[in-house]
Design a protein around this motif. Sequence first.
Motif, PDB file in Angstrom:
ATOM      1  N   ARG A   1     -21.744 -17.660 -16.183  1.00  0.00           N
ATOM      2  CA  ARG A   1     -20.371 -17.130 -16.096  1.00  0.00           C
ATOM      3  C   ARG A   1     -19.543 -17.909 -15.083  1.00  0.00           C
ATOM      4  O   ARG A   1     -18.351 -18.101 -15.280  1.00  0.00           O
ATOM      5  N   PHE A   2     -20.190 -18.321 -13.990  1.00  0.00           N
ATOM      6  CA  PHE A   2     -19.463 -19.143 -13.012  1.00  0.00           C
ATOM      7  C   PHE A   2     -19.058 -20.478 -13.636  1.00  0.00           C
ATOM      8  O   PHE A   2     -17.999 -21.016 -13.330  1.00  0.00           O
ATOM      9  N   LEU A   3     -19.915 -20.995 -14.509  1.00  0.00           N
ATOM     10  CA  LEU A   3     -19.652 -22.312 -15.105  1.00  0.00           C
ATOM     11  C   LEU A   3     -18.558 -22.244 -16.165  1.00  0.00           C
ATOM     12  O   LEU A   3     -17.696 -23.104 -16.207  1.00  0.00           O
ATOM     13  N   VAL A   4     -18.592 -21.200 -17.016  1.00  0.00           N
ATOM     14  CA  VAL A   4     -17.626 -21.172 -18.124  1.00  0.00           C
ATOM     15  C   VAL A   4     -16.195 -20.915 -17.641  1.00  0.00           C
ATOM     16  O   VAL A   4     -15.254 -21.106 -18.395  1.00  0.00           O
ATOM     17  N   LEU A   5     -16.052 -20.502 -16.390  1.00  0.00           N
ATOM     18  CA  LEU A   5     -14.697 -20.398 -15.837  1.00  0.00           C
ATOM     19  C   LEU A   5     -14.147 -21.786 -15.496  1.00  0.00           C
ATOM     20  O   LEU A   5     -12.972 -21.940 -15.201  1.00  0.00           O
ATOM     21  N   ARG A   6     -15.032 -22.781 -15.519  1.00  0.00           N
ATOM     22  CA  ARG A   6     -14.640 -24.114 -15.048  1.00  0.00           C
ATOM     23  C   ARG A   6     -14.832 -25.215 -16.080  1.00  0.00           C
ATOM     24  O   ARG A   6     -14.366 -26.336 -15.875  1.00  0.00           O
ATOM     25  N   CYS A   7     -15.564 -24.947 -17.128  1.00  0.00           N
ATOM     26  CA  CYS A   7     -15.679 -25.935 -18.205  1.00  0.00           C
ATOM     27  C   CYS A   7     -16.052 -25.219 -19.496  1.00  0.00           C
ATOM     28  O   CYS A   7     -16.469 -24.061 -19.468  1.00  0.00           O
ATOM     29  N   SER A   8     -15.867 -25.934 -20.598  1.00  0.00           N
ATOM     30  CA  SER A   8     -16.090 -25.265 -21.887  1.00  0.00           C
ATOM     31  C   SER A   8     -17.584 -25.060 -22.124  1.00  0.00           C
ATOM     32  O   SER A   8     -18.425 -25.735 -21.537  1.00  0.00           O
ATOM     33  N   ARG A   9     -17.883 -24.137 -23.013  1.00  0.00           N
ATOM     34  CA  ARG A   9     -19.286 -23.863 -23.350  1.00  0.00           C
ATOM     35  C   ARG A   9     -19.940 -25.093 -23.964  1.00  0.00           C
ATOM     36  O   ARG A   9     -21.107 -25.373 -23.714  1.00  0.00           O
TER      37      ARG A   9
ATOM     38  N   MET B   1     -16.063 -36.157 -18.639  1.00  0.00           N
ATOM     39  CA  MET B   1     -16.281 -36.126 -17.193  1.00  0.00           C
ATOM     40  C   MET B   1     -17.116 -34.900 -16.792  1.00  0.00           C
ATOM     41  O   MET B   1     -18.088 -35.022 -16.052  1.00  0.00           O
ATOM     42  N   ARG B   2     -16.720 -33.716 -17.287  1.00  0.00           N
ATOM     43  CA  ARG B   2     -17.466 -32.503 -16.930  1.00  0.00           C
ATOM     44  C   ARG B   2     -18.861 -32.526 -17.551  1.00  0.00           C
ATOM     45  O   ARG B   2     -19.806 -32.026 -16.963  1.00  0.00           O
TER      46      ARG B   2
ATOM     47  N   ILE C   1      -8.612 -23.507 -16.492  1.00  0.00           N
ATOM     48  CA  ILE C   1      -9.612 -23.968 -15.509  1.00  0.00           C
ATOM     49  C   ILE C   1      -8.925 -24.181 -14.160  1.00  0.00           C
ATOM     50  O   ILE C   1      -7.910 -24.874 -14.061  1.00  0.00           O
TER      51      ILE C   1
ATOM     52  N   LEU D   1     -16.485 -29.262 -10.948  1.00  0.00           N
ATOM     53  CA  LEU D   1     -16.144 -28.881 -12.327  1.00  0.00           C
ATOM     54  C   LEU D   1     -14.682 -28.462 -12.445  1.00  0.00           C
ATOM     55  O   LEU D   1     -14.059 -28.616 -13.493  1.00  0.00           O
ATOM     56  N   GLN D   2     -14.150 -27.926 -11.353  1.00  0.00           N
ATOM     57  CA  GLN D   2     -12.731 -27.528 -11.357  1.00  0.00           C
ATOM     58  C   GLN D   2     -11.809 -28.749 -11.286  1.00  0.00           C
ATOM     59  O   GLN D   2     -10.608 -28.602 -11.369  1.00  0.00           O
TER      60      GLN D   2
ATOM     61  N   ARG E   1     -26.139 -30.145 -20.464  1.00  0.00           N
ATOM     62  CA  ARG E   1     -27.542 -29.801 -20.189  1.00  0.00           C
ATOM     63  C   ARG E   1     -28.475 -30.618 -21.096  1.00  0.00           C
ATOM     64  O   ARG E   1     -29.519 -31.104 -20.654  1.00  0.00           O
TER      65      ARG E   1
ATOM     66  N   PHE F   1     -20.743 -28.242  -6.711  1.00  0.00           N
ATOM     67  CA  PHE F   1     -20.817 -28.512  -8.149  1.00  0.00           C
ATOM     68  C   PHE F   1     -19.717 -27.748  -8.892  1.00  0.00           C
ATOM     69  O   PHE F   1     -19.010 -28.312  -9.745  1.00  0.00           O
ATOM     70  N   LEU F   2     -19.530 -26.483  -8.536  1.00  0.00           N
ATOM     71  CA  LEU F   2     -18.474 -25.680  -9.184  1.00  0.00           C
ATOM     72  C   LEU F   2     -17.095 -26.256  -8.877  1.00  0.00           C
ATOM     73  O   LEU F   2     -16.231 -26.310  -9.743  1.00  0.00           O
TER      74      LEU F   2
ATOM     75  N   PHE G   1     -15.845 -14.472 -21.188  1.00  0.00           N
ATOM     76  CA  PHE G   1     -17.313 -14.364 -21.251  1.00  0.00           C
ATOM     77  C   PHE G   1     -17.744 -13.769 -22.584  1.00  0.00           C
ATOM     78  O   PHE G   1     -18.794 -14.096 -23.110  1.00  0.00           O
TER      79      PHE G   1
ATOM     80  N   PRO H   1     -17.962 -12.007 -11.473  1.00  0.00           N
ATOM     81  CA  PRO H   1     -18.515 -11.148 -12.525  1.00  0.00           C
ATOM     82  C   PRO H   1     -19.564 -10.214 -11.931  1.00  0.00           C
ATOM     83  O   PRO H   1     -20.248 -10.580 -10.981  1.00  0.00           O
TER      84      PRO H   1
ATOM     85  N   ARG I   1      -8.775 -24.311 -21.866  1.00  0.00           N
ATOM     86  CA  ARG I   1      -9.014 -25.368 -20.868  1.00  0.00           C
ATOM     87  C   ARG I   1      -7.956 -25.362 -19.770  1.00  0.00           C
ATOM     88  O   ARG I   1      -8.242 -25.678 -18.622  1.00  0.00           O
TER      89      ARG I   1
ATOM     90  N   GLN J   1     -17.085 -18.454  -4.202  1.00  0.00           N
ATOM     91  CA  GLN J   1     -16.910 -19.326  -5.368  1.00  0.00           C
ATOM     92  C   GLN J   1     -15.610 -18.994  -6.108  1.00  0.00           C
ATOM     93  O   GLN J   1     -15.002 -19.864  -6.702  1.00  0.00           O
TER      94      GLN J   1
ATOM     95  N   LEU K   1     -20.952 -34.402 -15.219  1.00  0.00           N
ATOM     96  CA  LEU K   1     -21.271 -33.598 -14.032  1.00  0.00           C
ATOM     97  C   LEU K   1     -22.381 -32.598 -14.321  1.00  0.00           C
ATOM     98  O   LEU K   1     -23.307 -32.416 -13.526  1.00  0.00           O
ATOM     99  N   VAL K   2     -22.280 -31.951 -15.491  1.00  0.00           N
ATOM    100  CA  VAL K   2     -23.302 -30.971 -15.868  1.00  0.00           C
ATOM    101  C   VAL K   2     -24.642 -31.680 -16.079  1.00  0.00           C
ATOM    102  O   VAL K   2     -25.688 -31.196 -15.649  1.00  0.00           O
TER     103      VAL K   2
ATOM    104  N   VAL L   1      -7.860 -19.395 -13.152  1.00  0.00           N
ATOM    105  CA  VAL L   1      -8.480 -18.064 -13.194  1.00  0.00           C
ATOM    106  C   VAL L   1      -9.873 -18.148 -12.580  1.00  0.00           C
ATOM    107  O   VAL L   1     -10.656 -19.034 -12.926  1.00  0.00           O
TER     108      VAL L   1
ATOM    109  N   GLU M   1     -19.198 -28.193 -23.354  1.00  0.00           N
ATOM    110  CA  GLU M   1     -19.481 -29.165 -22.284  1.00  0.00           C
ATOM    111  C   GLU M   1     -20.778 -28.803 -21.557  1.00  0.00           C
ATOM    112  O   GLU M   1     -21.570 -29.679 -21.218  1.00  0.00           O
TER     113      GLU M   1
END
Lengths: 297, 267
Positions: free
Chosen positions: B108-116, B1-2, A72, A100-101, B123, A96-97, A51, A79, A69, A144, B5-6, A75, B118
Amino acid sequence: MIIQCRQLSKRYGSKNALDSISLALPAGDAIALIGPNGAGKSTLISVLCGFIGKSAGEVTVLGKEPGARTLIGQVAALPQDAQLDPRLGVGRQLRFLARLQGMSARDARLDVQRVLQTVDLADAEHSKPADLSHGMRKRIAIAQALLGSPRLILLDEPTAGIDPPNAKMIRELIREQSHSTTFVVSSHNLDELERLCATVVYLEQGRLVSVGPVMDDDAHGFVTLRLINTPEAEFVEAARALPGILSVSRITQGDYRIETTDDMLASVLLLQLLADRGWRYRQLSRGKSLEERLYGS
Amino acid sequence: MRVLLVARDEVLRLLSTRRGLLALLGFLLIWAAVLNYGILPAARFFTGASESGLSELVLPRLGLSEWQHWPAPALAVYWVVSLYLLPLMALITSADQTASERSRGTLRFLVLRCSRLEIFIGRFAGQCVIMGLVILATLASVLIVILAQSPVQFAASLAHSPVILINLVLLVLPYIALMAWVSVMARSARQATLYAVIIWLGVSLLVGFLQSRLGGLTILDWALPGSQVSQLLRLSGWQTLTLAPIPVIHTVVLLLIGGFLMGRRDL
């Protein structure tokens, strides 16, 4: 090592939020991250999650740079103070989350149902976070973190501001999931961490003070006793008279730290003493409590 | 792909929230008013003015020198109105691409799953789709009106529509990219809009200052998004795409700045 830091620093202007932290934490039992407010716990979790960036040093999570990457799905985190969008449905956001995974739409739907059941909120799938209580929102946020099968989950104060039943549920959940996932849990509740975690990382003013097992290695030398409505002076005098007891000191009202040559023998003798005098006890534990070890004299 | 989705989430987010639906409804009402009280009366006026020879005198002074090449007066007026109205619409609707998600911690939930990157591009792409649909809807409304008035003009207008659509989408791209950038720095849509105004005024003043001091730097005329609009009014049909590189360059530059900041910003 699941987490490795070498001389890790994070500065905000002239303030060192993390100051040259070096540690290596293995996968396995849950890890407690403790320290007073401003110690750097949340900053460390934020750096580990990618973060925020580091100012100096090296840090790897599962052997990779935070935010890589390949991490993904490996981890996950809760937060501090992070919330889902209050206007959108819980299930929709979790799906959605999950997508993304890398999950398919079908797998995402099933996994969302699974994690909501795990946190006992299966009925909340169609609710909006704005309509849920604080405790429920926290459990949704934990849900989540459980999506997929992460190898490492970092929880920043998961029970802060939560009522006792919800806090208990979260603790049980962490305990149940600990066999397959390594948890790093930051909290101010030392009793909670003592019960959940095997390793404790103690930070103070951004510096690493200690890393070690939660269980006291010198446990044989101490017994911690919590009594209910027992006359203090009488108990201390009687306990000191027991064979093998070196000292008896009061920690707080009703809590005593007893130094002994043999903790097992001392425990038996103390229980016998309490039975003979009709004094009631709430807890008897080997070694010093975590709070005593960290903040005691 | 991500990224897809975004982007899809961005579109669905608009349709799933009361605020999004109200914004759409508000725009529909405004557009209905613009169509009914602006475009149609103006089209009728110019048709009459054309017959009296007034158009040759008036319209070139308004910048619409190629108006006679348009298949229907209503489409020509739509073109002029859209060139000024749609950028404003794009600025308002795309102000909150990542800002409120950052302040809420959802990012923060999103950046654990895809790059900034992306998230940033996703968006932006989602907002482009939303504005594309808005442009399509407004264009369709004008075409329906033309069909009701003159089937002959409708066929020619329909043939003209792709180039209008492409031009208008290209027109709004830099505005959406600008909001993507400022959204990275802001903590709310309102703050993002404020930053956009500050940047806009700052660049305008800087361009004016440089041109007054150094002179002859005509290239600076193209520095701001939408700088091609006055030229677009003098063109018609596929000629208008000769100016397409300008919004594309603006968009790329703004996305590069925003993407760079997104990668470095603490969450």
